[in-house]
Design a protein around this motif. Structure first.
Motif, PDB file in Angstrom:
ATOM      1  N   ASP A  48       0.851  -1.200   0.000  1.00 38.48           N
ATOM      2  CA  ASP A  48       0.000   0.000   0.000  1.00 38.48           C
ATOM      3  C   ASP A  48       0.886   1.250   0.000  1.00 38.48           C
ATOM      4  OD1 ASP A  48      -2.336  -1.415   0.009  1.00 38.48           O
ATOM      5  OD2 ASP A  48      -2.901  -0.927   2.074  1.00 38.48           O
ATOM      6  N   THR A  54      -3.554  13.114  -2.466  1.00 40.10           N
ATOM      7  CA  THR A  54      -4.514  12.178  -3.051  1.00 40.10           C
ATOM      8  C   THR A  54      -5.172  11.368  -1.948  1.00 40.10           C
ATOM      9  OG1 THR A  54      -3.202  11.989  -5.077  1.00 40.10           O
ATOM     10  CG2 THR A  54      -4.803  10.235  -4.646  1.00 40.10           C
ATOM     11  N   ASP A  55      -4.341  10.699  -1.141  1.00 39.40           N
ATOM     12  CA  ASP A  55      -4.846   9.855  -0.062  1.00 39.40           C
ATOM     13  C   ASP A  55      -4.924  10.577   1.274  1.00 39.40           C
ATOM     14  OD1 ASP A  55      -5.067   7.411  -1.628  1.00 39.40           O
ATOM     15  OD2 ASP A  55      -2.878   7.439  -1.676  1.00 39.40           O
ATOM     16  N   ASN A  79      -8.129  10.875   3.223  1.00 38.19           N
ATOM     17  CA  ASN A  79      -9.240  11.015   2.281  1.00 38.19           C
ATOM     18  C   ASN A  79      -9.925   9.654   2.124  1.00 38.19           C
ATOM     19  OD1 ASN A  79      -8.486  13.706   1.966  1.00 38.19           O
ATOM     20  ND2 ASN A  79      -7.013  13.186   0.365  1.00 38.19           N
ATOM     21  N   THR A  80     -10.953   9.571   1.324  1.00 42.26           N
ATOM     22  CA  THR A  80     -11.720   8.325   1.198  1.00 42.26           C
ATOM     23  C   THR A  80     -11.350   7.558  -0.071  1.00 42.26           C
ATOM     24  OG1 THR A  80     -13.529   9.559   0.194  1.00 42.26           O
ATOM     25  CG2 THR A  80     -13.675   9.138   2.565  1.00 42.26           C
ATOM     26  N   THR A  81     -10.077   7.528  -0.403  1.00 42.88           N
ATOM     27  CA  THR A  81      -9.638   6.764  -1.571  1.00 42.88           C
ATOM     28  C   THR A  81      -9.644   5.281  -1.236  1.00 42.88           C
ATOM     29  OG1 THR A  81      -7.311   6.891  -0.929  1.00 42.88           O
ATOM     30  CG2 THR A  81      -8.156   8.674  -2.345  1.00 42.88           C
ATOM     31  N   ASP A  82      -9.486   4.442  -2.262  1.00 39.98           N
ATOM     32  CA  ASP A  82      -9.512   2.992  -2.056  1.00 39.98           C
ATOM     33  C   ASP A  82      -8.447   2.520  -1.078  1.00 39.98           C
ATOM     34  OD1 ASP A  82     -11.681   2.615  -3.703  1.00 39.98           O
ATOM     35  OD2 ASP A  82     -10.490   2.074  -5.476  1.00 39.98           O
ATOM     36  N   LYS A  85      -9.007   4.492   2.802  1.00 40.05           N
ATOM     37  CA  LYS A  85     -10.184   4.102   3.594  1.00 40.05           C
ATOM     38  C   LYS A  85      -9.910   2.901   4.503  1.00 40.05           C
ATOM     39  CE  LYS A  85     -12.278   1.056   0.164  1.00 40.05           C
ATOM     40  NZ  LYS A  85     -13.411   0.853  -0.727  1.00 40.05           N
TER      41      LYS A  85
END
Length: 186
Positions: A48, A54-55, A79-82, A85
């Protein structure tokens, strides 16, 4: 027995510690832009990658340009990125250090250099201007005077920064002009 059983599986977010660094700045500086921060995370799963802007985003508690010199804690917002989260922030380490601004290179203008001898020390107001054009408020410095009583002396005013400013700058100029002599011929 035959049949189907169902169960609910709950996957919780993994806790991270964010380690934030940023070079010291000087009073009045802005810290916007991600290029000025370095962020590492303890606890990220192998493979990861969390990307700044971005994240997650970086901020500070209570700091913005013009806030006083001192230390300010960093904040991290996921943030609510893949990828993001899957995590939650447990702790954030690091502080932003805001240094006092130096008076080096400042100009001191004595507001009234034409003073007349009266036996008392003269303490005229001054204007202090930084190299970037900022004019300081009288609450940003203290003044001290010397050689400022007698006609013809070179008076000196010393400006010493206080609060968000540091350093000293001096200005020497005539305190009082000696009387001019005139002659008349009869």
């Amino acid at each position: 027995h035959t049949g189907t059983a169902t169960a609910t599986l709950t996957i919780t977010q993994k806790e991270l510690t964010a380690n934030v660094t940023h070079g010291d700045i000087t009073y009045g500086d802005d810290i916007t832009g991600s290029k000025s921060y370095t962020v590492t995370f303890d606890g990220v799963v192998s493979g990861d990658i969390l990307r700044m802007d971005t994240d997650f985003t970086v901020g500070t508690v209570d700091y913005s340009a013009g806030k006083g010199a001192g230390s300010y804690k960093f904040t991290i917002t996921l943030n609510t990125t893949d990828v993001a989260k899957n995590y939650t922030i447990k702790a954030v380490t690091g502080t932003l250090t805001v240094n006092k601004k130096s008076l080096q290179g400042a100009t001191v203008t004595v507001n009234d250099e034409r003073l007349t001898y009266n036996g008392e020390a003269k303490e005229p107001d001054v204007t202090v201007k930084l190299p970037d054009g900022t004019i300081l408020k009288p609450t940003d410095y203290t003044l001290s005077y010397s050689n400022n009583t007698n006609a013809g002396d070179k008076a000196k005013v010393t400006v010493e920064g206080k609060g968000n400013y540091t350093g000293k700058v001096e200005r020497t100029s005539p305190s009082q002009r000696p009387p001019r002599c005139s002659s008349s011929q009869a």
